[in-house]
Design a protein around this motif. Structure first.
Motif, PDB file in Angstrom:
ATOM      1  N   SER A  35       0.841  -1.204   0.000  1.00  0.00           N
ATOM      2  CA  SER A  35       0.000   0.000   0.000  1.00  0.00           C
ATOM      3  C   SER A  35       0.873   1.251   0.000  1.00  0.00           C
ATOM      4  CB  SER A  35      -0.923   0.016   1.224  1.00  0.00           C
ATOM      5  OG  SER A  35      -1.916  -0.974   1.126  1.00  0.00           O
ATOM      6  N   MET A  36       1.950   1.220   0.773  1.00  0.00           N
ATOM      7  CA  MET A  36       2.847   2.374   0.832  1.00  0.00           C
ATOM      8  C   MET A  36       3.572   2.571  -0.493  1.00  0.00           C
ATOM      9  SD  MET A  36       2.164   3.611   3.644  1.00  0.00           S
ATOM     10  CE  MET A  36       3.267   4.955   3.290  1.00  0.00           C
ATOM     11  N   LEU A  37       3.963   1.455  -1.139  1.00  0.00           N
ATOM     12  CA  LEU A  37       4.618   1.584  -2.441  1.00  0.00           C
ATOM     13  C   LEU A  37       3.657   2.165  -3.465  1.00  0.00           C
ATOM     14  CD1 LEU A  37       6.996   1.161  -4.314  1.00  0.00           C
ATOM     15  CD2 LEU A  37       6.232  -1.201  -4.670  1.00  0.00           C
ATOM     16  N   ALA A  38       2.419   1.651  -3.491  1.00  0.00           N
ATOM     17  CA  ALA A  38       1.415   2.167  -4.425  1.00  0.00           C
ATOM     18  C   ALA A  38       1.125   3.636  -4.162  1.00  0.00           C
ATOM     19  CB  ALA A  38       0.133   1.353  -4.314  1.00  0.00           C
ATOM     20  N   GLU A  39       1.044   3.997  -2.884  1.00  0.00           N
ATOM     21  CA  GLU A  39       0.761   5.386  -2.530  1.00  0.00           C
ATOM     22  C   GLU A  39       1.936   6.304  -2.871  1.00  0.00           C
ATOM     23  OE1 GLU A  39      -1.752   7.435  -1.115  1.00  0.00           O
ATOM     24  OE2 GLU A  39      -2.855   5.859  -2.103  1.00  0.00           O
ATOM     25  N   PRO A 115       4.576   3.068   8.273  1.00  0.00           N
ATOM     26  CA  PRO A 115       3.458   3.356   7.376  1.00  0.00           C
ATOM     27  C   PRO A 115       2.310   4.107   8.054  1.00  0.00           C
ATOM     28  CG  PRO A 115       3.530   1.015   7.907  1.00  0.00           C
ATOM     29  CD  PRO A 115       4.802   1.608   8.394  1.00  0.00           C
ATOM     30  N   VAL A 116       1.996   3.737   9.298  1.00  0.00           N
ATOM     31  CA  VAL A 116       0.891   4.413   9.980  1.00  0.00           C
ATOM     32  C   VAL A 116       1.214   5.897  10.193  1.00  0.00           C
ATOM     33  CG1 VAL A 116      -0.428   4.543  12.130  1.00  0.00           C
ATOM     34  CG2 VAL A 116       0.049   2.320  11.094  1.00  0.00           C
ATOM     35  N   GLY A 117       2.437   6.177  10.662  1.00  0.00           N
ATOM     36  CA  GLY A 117       2.831   7.572  10.902  1.00  0.00           C
ATOM     37  C   GLY A 117       2.846   8.392   9.626  1.00  0.00           C
ATOM     38  N   VAL A 118       3.375   7.803   8.553  1.00  0.00           N
ATOM     39  CA  VAL A 118       3.440   8.531   7.278  1.00  0.00           C
ATOM     40  C   VAL A 118       2.048   8.759   6.713  1.00  0.00           C
ATOM     41  CG1 VAL A 118       4.141   8.316   4.861  1.00  0.00           C
ATOM     42  CG2 VAL A 118       5.780   7.839   6.674  1.00  0.00           C
TER      43      VAL A 118
END
Length: 324
Positions: A35-39, A115-118
């Motif tokens: 999810s982070m990579l896609a975002e 990921p949550v913090g970002v």
């Protein structure tokens, strides 16, 4: 919207997306979250899109040339259409591919706090960007609903930024949901599902943007209110007695072409008609300042000639009221 309309919103979105893209990619490196990579790719694509809008706005300001006598106003539409392509391919299709791979080969998210913090930081930053776009849009949309504003706006920048920012916020919520469920259940498949949902969202927004900018590229007429003001400005009740038919076309967001056949008195002299046309052009430009290219053809209105044609709206001296 003026030539610089939406620039503040574009710059705000560009600054936010660049910062968010870096933060998301760092979070991906530490956590391995798809999810982070896609975002991060989504934010990088959005940054490129805002760059395209700024380039399009700059190129549209070039002076007309013999090869392009009506100027370069439509450059803004072309670059807005490119935005939809980038959003579809780089953002949407990549996210769907990444989501599919993560669902097929799930793995546990590491260092969950990255990921949550970002994502929380990104939601806050995108909210400020979205607020700027809303504020600038409110100054222009008047009584229109948001859907009407996006569909009717002749300048593409603000609708593009609005939809991108809205998509970014929804995408961040989806990513946060996917990461949260993956952490809660220990099943990385949820991270992939969140990524897949982000891809579907981006493709849907890209299709909407493509449809709206395609209409602008094909050429849209002036709005209903502007058409009414032009018609009213044309008729002086003396030399110009009516509008036989009229066409309008946006050459760019701030440049309108007006072509009309106007009814004049049968016993007017050439000098009187020429003076009446010049006066009518001045009245049009005063009523609708963006009407910069005006062509008026005088004619004698004839009900008999109009009635004789198979299509009265296309016959010389056709019926009044045909303005589309």
């Amino acid at each position: 919207m003026s030539a610089s309309g939406g620039t503040k919103a574009i710059v705000a979105a560009l600054a936010a997306n660049l910062a968010i893209a870096v933060a998301k990619f760092v979070a991906f490196l530490f956590s391995g979250s798809s999810s982070m990579l896609a975002e991060s790719v989504h934010s990088l694509a959005d940054s490129g899109n805002q760059g395209l809008l700024l380039v399009g706005g700059k190129k549209a300001q070039r002076e007309a040339t013999p090869q392009h006598p009506f100027g370069y106003g439509r450059e803004r539409y072309i670059y807005a259409f490119l935005v939809s392509i980038v959003l579809f391919s780089v953002g949407g299709m990549f996210a769907i591919y990444e989501g599919y791979e993560k669902i097929k080969n799930p793995h546990e998210i590491e260092h969950w706090y990255w990921p949550v913090g970002v994502l929380v930081f990104a939601i806050i930053a995108e909210s400020f960007s979205f607020r700027t776009a809303i504020k600038e849009s409110n100054a222009l949309r008047g009584k229109l609903t948001w859907t009407q504003f996006v569909r009717r706006a002749k300048a593409p920048e603000l609708p593009v930024v609005l939809l991108e920012d809205l998509g970014a916020l929804v995408g961040l919520v989806l990513a946060l949901g996917g990461v949260g469920l993956a952490l809660a259940t220990g099943d990385g498949v949820w991270d992939g599902i969140g990524t897949l949902c982000i891809g579907v969202l981006l493709i849907a927004i890209a299709i909407v943007l493509a449809a709206e900018t395609k209409s602008l590229l094909l050429g849209e007429s002036a709005g209903t209110e502007e058409v009414a003001r032009i018609e009213h400005a044309l008729v002086d009740g003396d030399t110009v007695t009516g509008v036989i038919h009229m066409r309008t076309l946006h050459l760019g967001p701030e440049e309108l072409l007006v072509a009309a056949k106007i009814a004049v008195q049968h016993d007017d002299t050439a000098r009187e008609i020429a003076d009446a046309i010049n006066a009518a052009e001045a009245r049009i430009r005063e009523a609708v300042p963006i009407a910069r290219v005006i062509y008026l053809e005088p004619d004698i209105y004839s009900e008999a000639a109009a009635a004789a044609g198979t299509n009265p709206a296309k016959t010389p001296g056709g019926p009044q009221g045909d303005t589309h």
